[in-house]
Motif scaffolding. Structure first.
Motif, PDB file in Angstrom:
ATOM      1  N   SER A  41      -1.915  16.346 -36.709  1.00  0.00           N
ATOM      2  CA  SER A  41      -1.483  17.395 -37.478  1.00  0.00           C
ATOM      3  C   SER A  41      -0.841  18.745 -36.465  1.00  0.00           C
ATOM      4  CB  SER A  41      -2.159  17.782 -38.194  1.00  0.00           C
ATOM      5  OG  SER A  41      -3.703  18.333 -37.206  1.00  0.00           O
ATOM      6  N   ASP A  42      -1.660  18.409 -35.312  1.00  0.00           N
ATOM      7  CA  ASP A  42      -1.188  19.249 -33.588  1.00  0.00           C
ATOM      8  C   ASP A  42      -0.900  18.507 -33.012  1.00  0.00           C
ATOM      9  OD1 ASP A  42      -1.802  21.099 -31.891  1.00  0.00           O
ATOM     10  OD2 ASP A  42      -3.998  21.365 -31.827  1.00  0.00           O
ATOM     11  N   LEU A  43       0.323  18.085 -32.828  1.00  0.00           N
ATOM     12  CA  LEU A  43       1.485  17.371 -32.437  1.00  0.00           C
ATOM     13  C   LEU A  43       1.255  18.227 -30.426  1.00  0.00           C
ATOM     14  CD1 LEU A  43       3.874  15.046 -32.042  1.00  0.00           C
ATOM     15  CD2 LEU A  43       4.682  16.577 -32.548  1.00  0.00           C
ATOM     16  N   ARG A  44       1.982  19.021 -30.573  1.00  0.00           N
ATOM     17  CA  ARG A  44       1.523  19.974 -29.014  1.00  0.00           C
ATOM     18  C   ARG A  44      -0.371  19.155 -28.828  1.00  0.00           C
ATOM     19  NH1 ARG A  44      -0.074  24.204 -25.735  1.00  0.00           N
ATOM     20  NH2 ARG A  44       1.366  24.440 -24.408  1.00  0.00           N
ATOM     21  N   THR A  45      -1.228  19.341 -28.777  1.00  0.00           N
ATOM     22  CA  THR A  45      -2.121  19.359 -28.574  1.00  0.00           C
ATOM     23  C   THR A  45      -2.391  17.878 -28.196  1.00  0.00           C
ATOM     24  OG1 THR A  45      -3.338  20.875 -29.200  1.00  0.00           O
ATOM     25  CG2 THR A  45      -4.717  19.019 -28.803  1.00  0.00           C
ATOM     26  N   GLU A  46      -1.949  17.017 -28.805  1.00  0.00           N
ATOM     27  CA  GLU A  46      -1.842  15.478 -29.093  1.00  0.00           C
ATOM     28  C   GLU A  46      -1.075  15.254 -27.522  1.00  0.00           C
ATOM     29  OE1 GLU A  46      -2.558  10.741 -30.105  1.00  0.00           O
ATOM     30  OE2 GLU A  46      -3.611  12.963 -30.626  1.00  0.00           O
ATOM     31  N   LEU A  47      -0.041  15.926 -27.451  1.00  0.00           N
ATOM     32  CA  LEU A  47       1.310  15.214 -26.733  1.00  0.00           C
ATOM     33  C   LEU A  47       1.131  15.167 -25.041  1.00  0.00           C
ATOM     34  CD1 LEU A  47       4.862  16.245 -27.756  1.00  0.00           C
ATOM     35  CD2 LEU A  47       3.617  13.681 -28.145  1.00  0.00           C
ATOM     36  N   LEU A  48       0.097  16.864 -25.413  1.00  0.00           N
ATOM     37  CA  LEU A  48      -0.731  16.798 -23.310  1.00  0.00           C
ATOM     38  C   LEU A  48      -2.282  16.306 -23.500  1.00  0.00           C
ATOM     39  CD1 LEU A  48       0.703  20.483 -24.179  1.00  0.00           C
ATOM     40  CD2 LEU A  48       0.788  19.052 -22.718  1.00  0.00           C
ATOM     41  N   ARG A  49      -2.737  15.294 -24.203  1.00  0.00           N
ATOM     42  CA  ARG A  49      -4.037  14.678 -23.978  1.00  0.00           C
ATOM     43  C   ARG A  49      -4.132  13.595 -22.726  1.00  0.00           C
ATOM     44  NH1 ARG A  49      -6.025  10.250 -27.293  1.00  0.00           N
ATOM     45  NH2 ARG A  49      -4.593  10.395 -28.811  1.00  0.00           N
ATOM     46  N   ASP A  50      -5.003  13.252 -22.497  1.00  0.00           N
ATOM     47  CA  ASP A  50      -4.891  12.042 -21.943  1.00  0.00           C
ATOM     48  C   ASP A  50      -4.905  11.043 -22.578  1.00  0.00           C
ATOM     49  OD1 ASP A  50      -4.992  13.040 -19.392  1.00  0.00           O
ATOM     50  OD2 ASP A  50      -7.107  12.890 -18.947  1.00  0.00           O
ATOM     51  N   LEU A  51      -4.174   9.867 -22.353  1.00  0.00           N
ATOM     52  CA  LEU A  51      -4.361   8.439 -22.985  1.00  0.00           C
ATOM     53  C   LEU A  51      -4.823   7.488 -22.004  1.00  0.00           C
ATOM     54  CD1 LEU A  51      -0.175   8.685 -24.195  1.00  0.00           C
ATOM     55  CD2 LEU A  51      -2.531   9.439 -25.854  1.00  0.00           C
ATOM     56  N   PRO A  52      -5.772   7.323 -22.021  1.00  0.00           N
ATOM     57  CA  PRO A  52      -6.528   6.198 -21.307  1.00  0.00           C
ATOM     58  C   PRO A  52      -5.896   4.791 -21.353  1.00  0.00           C
ATOM     59  CG  PRO A  52      -7.793   7.278 -22.430  1.00  0.00           C
ATOM     60  CD  PRO A  52      -6.928   7.633 -22.642  1.00  0.00           C
ATOM     61  N   GLY A  53      -5.292   4.339 -23.175  1.00  0.00           N
ATOM     62  CA  GLY A  53      -5.423   3.066 -23.050  1.00  0.00           C
ATOM     63  C   GLY A  53      -4.041   2.667 -23.007  1.00  0.00           C
ATOM     64  N   VAL A  54      -3.284   2.936 -22.367  1.00  0.00           N
ATOM     65  CA  VAL A  54      -1.017   2.696 -22.255  1.00  0.00           C
ATOM     66  C   VAL A  54      -1.170   1.405 -21.891  1.00  0.00           C
ATOM     67  CG1 VAL A  54       0.697   3.301 -20.736  1.00  0.00           C
ATOM     68  CG2 VAL A  54      -0.586   5.358 -21.137  1.00  0.00           C
ATOM     69  N   ASP A  55      -0.223   0.430 -22.748  1.00  0.00           N
ATOM     70  CA  ASP A  55      -0.368  -0.349 -22.527  1.00  0.00           C
ATOM     71  C   ASP A  55       0.694  -0.657 -21.684  1.00  0.00           C
ATOM     72  OD1 ASP A  55      -0.050  -3.625 -22.823  1.00  0.00           O
ATOM     73  OD2 ASP A  55      -0.226  -3.208 -24.630  1.00  0.00           O
ATOM     74  N   ARG A  56       1.039  -1.106 -20.174  1.00  0.00           N
ATOM     75  CA  ARG A  56       2.239  -1.747 -20.406  1.00  0.00           C
ATOM     76  C   ARG A  56       2.469  -3.013 -20.156  1.00  0.00           C
ATOM     77  NH1 ARG A  56      -0.594   2.509 -17.692  1.00  0.00           N
ATOM     78  NH2 ARG A  56       1.413   5.019 -17.459  1.00  0.00           N
ATOM     79  N   ALA A  57       1.448  -4.082 -21.106  1.00  0.00           N
ATOM     80  CA  ALA A  57       2.268  -5.325 -21.107  1.00  0.00           C
ATOM     81  C   ALA A  57       2.912  -5.575 -23.030  1.00  0.00           C
ATOM     82  CB  ALA A  57       0.786  -6.314 -21.241  1.00  0.00           C
ATOM     83  N   TYR A  58       3.526  -4.203 -23.436  1.00  0.00           N
ATOM     84  CA  TYR A  58       3.911  -3.969 -24.661  1.00  0.00           C
ATOM     85  C   TYR A  58       5.337  -4.316 -23.531  1.00  0.00           C
ATOM     86  CZ  TYR A  58       4.897  -2.194 -29.324  1.00  0.00           C
ATOM     87  OH  TYR A  58       5.358  -2.424 -30.563  1.00  0.00           O
ATOM     88  N   PRO A  59       5.780  -4.307 -24.666  1.00  0.00           N
ATOM     89  CA  PRO A  59       7.642  -5.060 -24.419  1.00  0.00           C
ATOM     90  C   PRO A  59       8.813  -3.479 -24.614  1.00  0.00           C
ATOM     91  CG  PRO A  59       6.894  -7.052 -25.922  1.00  0.00           C
ATOM     92  CD  PRO A  59       5.333  -5.932 -25.565  1.00  0.00           C
ATOM     93  N   GLY A  60       8.772  -3.293 -23.556  1.00  0.00           N
ATOM     94  CA  GLY A  60       9.366  -1.950 -23.304  1.00  0.00           C
ATOM     95  C   GLY A  60       8.900  -1.263 -22.436  1.00  0.00           C
ATOM     96  N   PHE A  61       7.622  -1.550 -22.406  1.00  0.00           N
ATOM     97  CA  PHE A  61       6.336  -0.726 -21.506  1.00  0.00           C
ATOM     98  C   PHE A  61       6.093  -0.870 -20.059  1.00  0.00           C
ATOM     99  CE2 PHE A  61       6.736   1.119 -25.530  1.00  0.00           C
ATOM    100  CZ  PHE A  61       6.623   2.557 -25.275  1.00  0.00           C
TER     101      PHE A  61
END
Length: 784
Positions: A41-61
């Motif tokens: 619902s608060d997309l701006r806050t969601e987009l700017l927060r830290d993401l500690p679990g980015v999965d760079r093994a996921y195809p395309g990332f």
């Protein structure tokens, strides 16, 4: 966080609508894997927060930068997870492995890109501090988001920029292929239609910096040359710092209005007339009754109706949602058509001795102008005998010389007039204006815009070919593949843009206009060099940046080099019309060399000097069961009663007529456009191996009769493996090649064609490792 007004929420609202639309197509699941919820619902806050679990093994990332840990990193597209996911052509599957069923449009990606730069809008002073000591200007760039292997630094996926953009002409409206995140030239269901390829331009605040490979580049950084030319470390490059777009979210405290304007010119016919007048002191007879000033207007000089520039008020091109700044070539029914002035077809004066000249084995039926201020070649195949009274405005008698066995003699004698054909290629500039920044950033730097011919191999780039051939082959062997000159992408050329354009905004000292650069690299971007399998931009869609285009040559394929005494890039150096270049390049064994059709084997064998097929077209691409790429059927075997050997029927190259055929739309890239870089290079290697085998065995014929892809399950191929005791790799790059030797010719019953006796015929199966040769009725492993 700065306060924002209701109007300033437009960007976030546009991105929210995109996320809502795509969530049901599997995108929410994809991004939740990394901890980002695009339905928050608060997309701006969601987009700017830290993401500690980015999965760079996921195809395309795999090539998403390790420094990226937010949905949106303000001002840095490459570190923005949402931007990477939406813009990367490698992101195509859901978390359950099923394909995504919807993709962002070009306009949605543009809005998302704007949000990256505007989610926390900087002040102008903050942008200045980011730029360092260099003064800011407003500059225009073409740009593309690319996978790591095609970026400047090769470390992670990133935005790439160039002050030269390449759009391409065509006969159908543009189509943005969401899966590829690029425009496609292919028209499903119509093999003879070619879509126009747009090019997107954007305005940026930019600075001038000396070349720096550790920061912004440029791509393929050039050291000083042996002839004393400075290297890129001593050359200035314009480097983007911050994107400019409409509204108050771009620069804090400023409500910007960014307007792009353009001008493009095609004056090839005017230049042909002036060159022939200068060379032979004559003009077409019909022209004697008109003022020379008409050459400054259509159809001799055309500056209207070539392209349209999508803007905020008119973003659509056909049914395509193109973002503002997209330069869209105008759709025309034909790639070339007779030029008409006041309801009368324009003619060209053909002086004696200017046509029927040897042009690298493929241009004997063209007029060679030999003037650096004009097209190198002009099509003069259709003779016009003027009416008795030229002032009456009636048409003369028109004769297609292609139907005359004496065509070459007629062309050589000259002293006649020929129909002038116009095409829709051009070059020009795209410039930006922002009144709200004029007092603070007073100067602007335009982009050079090339409106180029169609690319028959849009999935293969010039830079790709250049890098691969020099990496894969020793220097001594490069000439075995490319016998004419080295492969040079347009991005490697260090020449100014067309200095002869009306109101030319370019400077002769600005020689880095075609260079590809990136944003200055940020701290923490020191990813290792990334080599994601298959992660070449060309594998996904057509590119509009100059590293995918052909470089310096005369006349060229995408743009030529003209001007004296200052040499510069110029579209007017392409043939008039450009299809004469296409014919010549194909007839001599591909663009010398480059990524272009190699139709050499379709024509009468050139025995002295001997030319080799370099990049073979398949039988299907030459018309066996499918439309031929140029409308001319390839070679075919013919039985002659009473003759021991079969004959091969070939077209005489001088009678190949792509211009006349273009008006009937026989040209096709339906098959060639589907050739990816891997197939391109394996075809090239396969033909190199077969040529080596033929050169080391005088008995084997050197001319290609058939070339087609097969599988190891092909019955003949299975028999070859069993008899030879060798196994071939069962992959996509296994080819069957049939070679023959040429001994004598005989009449084919059609002066346009010739029959060549085929001797010493052999069949070869070749994969990336092994070649099997059938000789004297027995299959054996071939020695190179």
């Amino acid at each position: 966080m700065p306060n924002t007004s209701v109007a300033d929420s437009r960007l976030l609202g546009a991105v929210r609508r995109m996320c809502t639309r795509l969530a049901e197509h599997g995108w929410r699941d994809v991004l939740l894997v990394h901890g980002l919820d695009i339905a928050a619902s608060d997309l701006r806050t969601e987009l700017l927060r830290d993401l500690p679990g980015v999965d760079r093994a996921y195809p395309g990332f795999e090539d998403f930068t390790r420094a990226g840990h937010r949905g949106i990193e303000p001002g840095v597209p490459a570190r923005s997870l949402l931007y990477h996911a939406m813009a990367s052509p490698a992101v195509a599957a859901r978390s359950d492995g099923l394909p995504l069923t919807g993709f962002p449009t070009a306009a949605e990606l543009d809005q998302l890109e704007n949000l990256v730069f505007g989610v926390i809008p900087p002040t102008l002073d903050e942008v200045r501090r980011r730029a360092g000591a260099s003064p800011l200007v407003i500059a225009v760039f073409a740009s593309e988001y690319r996978l790591a292997a095609d970026t400047v630094h090769r470390r992670h996926a990133d935005l790439c920029f160039a002050r030269t953009g390449v759009a391409r002409v065509g006969t159908r409206e543009p189509l943005y292929a969401g899966r590829a995140r690029a425009f496609t030239p292919v028209v499903d269901g119509d093999a003879h239609a070619i879509r126009v390829l747009p090019c997107r331009y954007s305005a940026y605040l930019a600075v001038s910096l000396s070349g720096d490979p550790s920061s912004f580049g440029p791509m393929r950084f050039q050291p000083p040359s042996a002839d004393g030319a400075p290297g890129d470390a001593a050359r200035p490059f314009w480097v983007p710092v911050h994107k400019l777009f409409d509204g108050g979210e771009c620069i804090r405290g400023r409500d910007l209005r960014v307007a792009l304007r353009h001008r493009h010119v095609n004056d090839k016919i005017a230049r042909v007339i002036r060159a022939t007048q200068k060379a032979a002191d004559r003009v077409p007879k019909w022209f004697e009754f008109r003022l020379p000033e008409v050459l400054d207007g259509p159809p001799f000089t055309v500056s209207e109706g070539l392209v349209e520039l999508a803007g905020a008020a008119a973003p659509a091109a056909g049914d395509q949602d193109c973002p503002p700044g997209t330069l869209i070539p105008r759709v025309h029914p034909d790639l070339a058509a007779p030029a008409v002035y006041e309801d009368t077809e324009v003619t060209l004066a053909v002086p004696p001795g200017r046509a029927n000249l040897p042009v690298r084995g493929g241009g004997e039926s063209t007029m060679v102008l030999g003037d650096p201020s004009a097209p190198e070649y002009a099509y003069v195949r259709e003779r016009v005998d003027p009416p008795a009274d030229p002032t009456a405005g009636s048409a003369g008698t028109r004769t297609d010389l292609s139907n005359d066995p004496a065509m070459l003699a007629i062309l050589g004698a000259g002293d006649f007039e020929a129909v002038a054909y116009a095409d829709h290629t051009a070059d020009g500039w795209v410039a930006a204006r922002c009144p709200q920044l004029t007092l603070d950033v007073p100067s602007d730097v335009p982009a050079y815009s090339v409106l180029a011919p169609p690319d028959f191999y849009p999935a293969v780039g010039q830079r790709q070919l250049s890098e691969w051939v020099h990496a894969a082959l020793p220097p001594s062997e490069v000439a075995e593949v490319f016998t004419e000159r080295p492969v040079i992408p347009l991005s490697d050329v260090r020449l100014p843009a067309n200095l002869e354009l009306p109101g030319a905004p370019f400077d002769e000292s600005d020689v880095t206009v075609t260079a590809v650069v990136c944003l200055t690299r940020q701290g923490g971007d020191d990813d290792p060099i990334t080599a994601v399998a298959g992660a070449r931009h060309g594998a996904w869609g057509a590119s509009s940046l100059p590293d995918a285009a052909a470089g310096e040559s005369t006349p060229g394929w995408d743009v030529g080099v003209g001007g004296a005494p200052v040499r510069h890039l110029a579209s007017y150096r392409l043939a008039s019309p450009f299809l004469e270049d296409v014919k010549i390049c194909a007839a001599v064994g591909s663009y010398w060399p480059g990524v272009a059709p190699d139709a050499l084997r379709a024509y009468r064998p050139s025995i002295t000097p001997f030319r080799r097929t370099q990049f073979p077209l398949t039988d299907e691409e030459l018309g066996a069961g499918a439309p031929a790429w140029d409308g001319h059927p390839g070679p075919r075997l013919v039985d002659i009663p009473g003759e021991e050997n079969q004959y091969v029927e070939h077209l005489r190259a001088e009678f190949a007529d792509l211009v006349g055929r273009a008006t009937g739309r026989p040209l096709s890239l339906a098959l060639t456009a589907r050739v990816g870089f891997d197939e391109f290079r394996y075809r090239l290697l396969a033909m190199r191996r077969v040529n080596r085998i033929a050169e080391n065995d005088p008995w084997i014929g050197r001319f290609v009769l058939s070339f087609r892809r097969v599988t190891a399950d092909d019955p003949e191929c299975r028999a070859a493996q069993q008899e030879s005791g060798a196994a071939l790799e069962d992959n996509l790059f296994l080819y069957r090649v049939e070679m023959y030797g040429a001994r004598r010719e005989r009449d084919a019953g059609d002066f346009r064609r010739v029959l060549v006796e085929a001797i010493n015929r052999v069949t070869v199966f070749v994969d990336p490792v092994t070649a099997l040769l059938r000789r004297a009725g027995r299959w054996q492993v071939a020695a190179e």
